[in-house]
Design a protein around this motif. Structure first.
Motif, PDB file in Angstrom:
ATOM      1  N   UNK A  73      10.126  15.350 -12.214  1.00 33.85           N
ATOM      2  CA  UNK A  73       8.876  15.498 -11.460  1.00 33.85           C
ATOM      3  C   UNK A  73       8.440  14.157 -10.868  1.00 33.85           C
ATOM      4  N   UNK A  74       7.835  14.256  -9.688  1.00 36.61           N
ATOM      5  CA  UNK A  74       7.494  13.057  -8.912  1.00 36.61           C
ATOM      6  C   UNK A  74       6.428  12.221  -9.610  1.00 36.61           C
ATOM      7  N   UNK A  75       6.615  10.921  -9.569  1.00 38.59           N
ATOM      8  CA  UNK A  75       5.646   9.984 -10.138  1.00 38.59           C
ATOM      9  C   UNK A  75       5.178   9.032  -9.032  1.00 38.59           C
ATOM     10  N   UNK A  76       4.007   8.453  -9.221  1.00 38.37           N
ATOM     11  CA  UNK A  76       3.451   7.585  -8.175  1.00 38.37           C
ATOM     12  C   UNK A  76       2.937   6.275  -8.773  1.00 38.37           C
ATOM     13  N   UNK A  77       3.849   5.350  -9.123  1.00 41.21           N
ATOM     14  CA  UNK A  77       3.410   4.077  -9.709  1.00 41.21           C
ATOM     15  C   UNK A  77       2.771   3.181  -8.630  1.00 41.21           C
ATOM     16  N   UNK A  78       1.436   3.234  -8.545  1.00 38.40           N
ATOM     17  CA  UNK A  78       0.718   2.635  -7.400  1.00 38.40           C
ATOM     18  C   UNK A  78       1.058   1.158  -7.192  1.00 38.40           C
ATOM     19  N   UNK A  79       1.102   0.396  -8.272  1.00 45.65           N
ATOM     20  CA  UNK A  79       1.352  -1.047  -8.083  1.00 45.65           C
ATOM     21  C   UNK A  79       2.729  -1.332  -7.518  1.00 45.65           C
ATOM     22  N   UNK A  80       3.694  -0.557  -7.951  1.00 42.74           N
ATOM     23  CA  UNK A  80       5.056  -0.722  -7.414  1.00 42.74           C
ATOM     24  C   UNK A  80       5.081  -0.276  -5.954  1.00 42.74           C
ATOM     25  N   UNK A  81       4.450   0.868  -5.677  1.00 42.43           N
ATOM     26  CA  UNK A  81       4.466   1.427  -4.309  1.00 42.43           C
ATOM     27  C   UNK A  81       3.937   0.388  -3.317  1.00 42.43           C
ATOM     28  N   UNK A 132       8.137   2.229   4.488  1.00 37.94           N
ATOM     29  CA  UNK A 132       8.814   3.446   4.945  1.00 37.94           C
ATOM     30  C   UNK A 132       8.501   4.565   3.948  1.00 37.94           C
ATOM     31  N   UNK A 133       8.979   5.766   4.240  1.00 39.06           N
ATOM     32  CA  UNK A 133       8.744   6.876   3.295  1.00 39.06           C
ATOM     33  C   UNK A 133       9.368   6.585   1.932  1.00 39.06           C
ATOM     34  N   UNK A 134      10.347   5.659   1.907  1.00 35.30           N
ATOM     35  CA  UNK A 134      11.097   5.397   0.674  1.00 35.30           C
ATOM     36  C   UNK A 134      10.295   4.585  -0.321  1.00 35.30           C
ATOM     37  N   UNK A 135       9.053   4.176   0.069  1.00 30.90           N
ATOM     38  CA  UNK A 135       8.179   3.523  -0.908  1.00 30.90           C
ATOM     39  C   UNK A 135       7.785   4.545  -2.004  1.00 30.90           C
ATOM     40  N   UNK A 136       7.928   5.840  -1.690  1.00 26.97           N
ATOM     41  CA  UNK A 136       7.638   6.895  -2.696  1.00 26.97           C
ATOM     42  C   UNK A 136       8.951   7.382  -3.300  1.00 26.97           C
ATOM     43  N   UNK A 137       9.802   6.452  -3.655  1.00 29.33           N
ATOM     44  CA  UNK A 137      11.169   6.794  -4.057  1.00 29.33           C
ATOM     45  C   UNK A 137      11.228   7.683  -5.297  1.00 29.33           C
ATOM     46  N   UNK A 138      10.194   7.610  -6.151  1.00 33.20           N
ATOM     47  CA  UNK A 138      10.214   8.476  -7.349  1.00 33.20           C
ATOM     48  C   UNK A 138      10.009   9.946  -6.968  1.00 33.20           C
TER      49      UNK A 138
END
Ligand SMILES: Cc1ncc(COP(=O)(O)O)c(C=O)c1O
Ligand SMILES: [Zn+2]
Length: 376
Positions: A33-41, A47-53
């Motif tokens: 399931x998708x995760x959104x680690x804000x500090x890493x993002x 690009x869209x790949x900043x949401x790689x998880x």
């Protein structure tokens, strides 16, 4: 996993077939399931790949990116109301399709697909041709022969072969299926990976609003990829515990081709069979949306609506938004014409935050815009 809603069956992710044996399109659920680690993002590529998880790949080596995503979100005054325009026409090939294509072609590469055919009203074809060009995949695009010259030239310049098909958008879809017997039918409408690239628009809007969602999102809808992309994206944010509510989704169709609008009005769950007429909004001229019932339920569940706009409204809106500095194609002006309707009918209020997605660049349709300008 791939899933068929009609048969309620799961399939391993594959490129052996482009739809289920029962004829329904597959949906796709990422294995984790998708995760959104804000500090890493925040620290990653724009690009869209900043949401790689949320865009799982076996290996980063297979990612095909031309810098798509993180498009500007610009405040503007429209019909006296503050609106945020999401400028997705500022994408590598000039339309929002690049989000979907980047993830889709990365998957084609991962699965070692070497040759594809696709049908398109122009923008998805141009996008696929570009991403195939930079990944060494041979590509043939079928377009209706009314497609804007700018889009056809663009596809050819990327090195893809173009097949112009007389008749309707549906005739083009029939022709490509015959050609798909000896190579993969890389259809952005049928392949579920495409929607998972489009879903990144939801993540971006959330990030650009300071990790908050807007009250309303207004998008054009032919097949409805933006409606479904928003639904998947906001659902994933909700499942990850990042948001609690959902924005209302408003989908805009052209009156001359409005199977979803008519179904919405009648309160039915399947798109209505229509007698389609020509529209200047060529990108949303789809009489048979393959995921139509899902689009309708996504709009209804969000508390939004499907609305329809006439040809004159689209043209007047195109002139109006151009005068605010946004040069978009007529398909995208259907969205701003819809926005006017929503504001004037009080369906969208000035106290609410509203994001309007501008999907395609006017530069691609200058040949058609010039004819319209000379006629009126
Ligand atoms: C510029 C533009 N906007 C919107 C759309 C509509 O996309 P969909 O058919 O997925 O609703 C298209 C489709 O070609 C398009 O080219
Ligand atoms: Zn099935």
């Amino acid at each position: 996993m791939f899933y068929c809603n009609k048969c309620n069956k799961y399939f391993s992710e594959n490129f052996n077939r482009w739809c289920c044996d029962c004829g329904a399109p597959f949906s796709y659920t990422p294995s984790v399931s998708s995760q959104f680690p804000k500090n890493k993002i925040k620290g990653r590529n724009q690009t869209i790949w900043r949401y790689q998880e949320a865009l799982p790949m076996e290996s980063k080596e297979e990612i095909v990116s031309l810098g798509e995503g993180l498009t500007p979100l610009i405040p503007s005054l429209f019909e006296g109301q503050k609106i945020l325009f999401k400028l997705d026409y500022i994408s590598p090939t000039g339309s929002y399709k690049d989000r979907g294509t980047s993830f889709f072609v990365s998957k084609l590469k991962e699965h070692k697909i070497r040759k594809v055919v696709e049908d398109s009203s122009g923008n998805a074809g141009a996008s696929l041709a570009a991403y195939c060009a930079c990944s060494g995949i041979s590509c043939e695009i079928f377009v209706p022969d009314y497609t804007s010259a700018g889009k056809v030239v663009q596809i050819e310049m990327y090195g893809a072969r173009v097949r112009r098909i007389p008749g309707s958008r549906e005739d083009t879809a029939k022709a490509v299926k015959r050609a798909a017997r000896d190579c993969y039918y890389a259809s952005h409408n049928w392949n579920p990976y495409f929607l998972h690239g489009i879903k990144t628009i939801a993540f971006e809007i959330w990030e650009q609003l300071g990790w908050k969602i807007p009250d309303n999102i207004v998008v054009p809808a032919g097949q409805g990829s933006l409606v479904l992309g928003c639904q998947i994206g906001f659902n994933e944010l909700k499942s990850a515990g990042e948001i609690e509510n959902f924005p209302r989704i408003f989908a805009v169709q052209a009156e001359n081709c409005a199977p979803l609008y008519q179904a919405f009005q009648k309160g039915v769950t399947e798109p209505v069979t229509i007698q389609k007429k020509e529209t200047i909004a060529e990108g949303i001229s789809s009489a048979f949306p393959v995921r139509g019932s899902k689009v309708l339920s996504a709009v209804r569940n969000s508390g939004g609506a499907v609305i329809a706009v006439g040809e004159k409204e689209i043209w007047e809106s195109l002139k109006k938004v151009s005068k605010s500095g946004f040069y978009i194609e007529p398909t995208s002006a259907a969205t701003t014409a819809g926005l006017s309707q929503l504001i004037n009918k009080g369906m969208i209020k000035s106290t609410e935050s509203t994001v309007v997605v501008l999907t395609g660049s006017g530069l691609k349709a200058t040949d058609k815009i010039r004819i319209l300008k000379e006629k009126k």
